[in-house]
Design a protein around this motif. Structure first.
Motif: not given
Length: 302
Positions: A192-193, A225-226, A241-244, A301-302
């Motif tokens: 993500x970063x 993700x995130x 359009x990637x998966x989210x 985050x879990x």
């Protein structure tokens, strides 16, 4: 816990969901949807991520804390038990085109005997859940000290058995390109970063769009993700359009989930493949389109 007794730890609850007992601990499945955005702006569930929830009585504990309490000689069986738990709880969702991504502590399953035992666990759980093996993707994470050759052999055994492979924290560097070549994944989650930093200018965003498209051509589904803000949604649209996956879209829910009501499948309209372009503009705000799950679970985050 012996190999023969692993499934005796599973308990079917009155609501139909499976849980598992390990000593004084109770293990449950939380499932979080991974979405594709359809051309009309609606969200379709393309996959679920399985997340184990452990607790002793009314006291929850993190998966890391729980596994620290598992004797080393039983960790492979308990790791497999958690995957079986997710598979058995995902099967009743009756979404034949939806995948399930489950974590795998790869270092526990690197000997020939351990690989054979894990393939047997996965096959049995998939059969009991009525899920095609290719719908189940084991996420292989590399840790310092892991042998790339051993992980490649594990991925090859999964593919030979008909299962899929997923990797995470992809940043496009040489190490990740090598990892892609060795593990041949069907799902790749971007770091993500790195993703946000890389997409700060139009050139970086254009390159990300090319990467997502190239993945799709190879049968690889990219995942962002995130997702917790509208800016990341806009980034995903710009990437093609990637998966989210993220708390903005849906939180994990303990099985049995309410996702069937919150995100019903449109009759006769399958979700578009990852990498297909989305129409520019004309998409309703997320708040107008997303039915919030009735039961929310977990911390960030879990």
């Amino acid at each position: 816990m012996s190999e023969k007794s692993i499934f005796s730890n599973l308990v079917r609850q009155p609501d139909g969901a499976f849980s598992a007992a390990y000593g004084a601990y109770r293990l449950q499945s939380a499932l979080q949807p991974i979405f594709i955005e359809r051309p009309d702006g609606a969200l379709g569930i393309a996959a679920f991520k399985g997340l184990v929830r452990a607790g002793m009585g009314d006291m929850p504990c993190s998966p890391a804390e729980f596994f620290q309490e598992v004797p080393e000689e039983e960790r492979a069986a308990v790791d497999g038990l958690c995957r079986s738990l997710h598979i058995l709880n995902a099967g009743p969702l009756a979404r034949p085109d939806t995948a399930l991504i489950v974590n795998m502590q790869a270092g526990l399953h690197l000997t020939a005997q351990a690989m054979r035992q894990e393939m047997e666990r996965l096959r049995l759980a998939a059969h009991e859940a009525g899920m095609a093996p290719e719908r189940i993707a084991c996420e292989i994470r590399e840790h310092p000290g892991d042998s790339p050759e051993d992980l490649a052999r594990l991925a090859a055994r999964l593919h030979e058995a008909g299962f899929s492979v997923a990797i995470d924290e992809y940043t496009g560097d040489d190490r990740d390109l090598d990892r892609m070549e060795r593990l041949k994944p069907q799902f790749v989650t971007f770091d993500t970063a790195w993703l946000r930093g890389f997409a700060e200018n139009s050139a970086g965003l254009a390159l990300l769009r090319v990467v997502v498209g190239q993945f799709a051509q190879k049968g690889i589904r990219a995942i962002v993700a995130g997702i917790e803000d509208q800016q990341t949604i806009s980034l995903c649209r710009g990437m093609g359009g990637p998966l989210m996956q993220g708390y903005l879209l849906a939180r994990p829910e303990l099985a049995p989930t309410g996702f069937a009501a919150a995100f019903p499948e449109p009759a006769g309209e399958p979700a578009p493949a990852s990498g297909e372009a989305l129409p520019a503009g004309g998409v309703m705000p997320l708040e107008s389109r997303i039915a919030r799950p009735l039961r929310q679970f977990g911390k960030r985050g879990v």
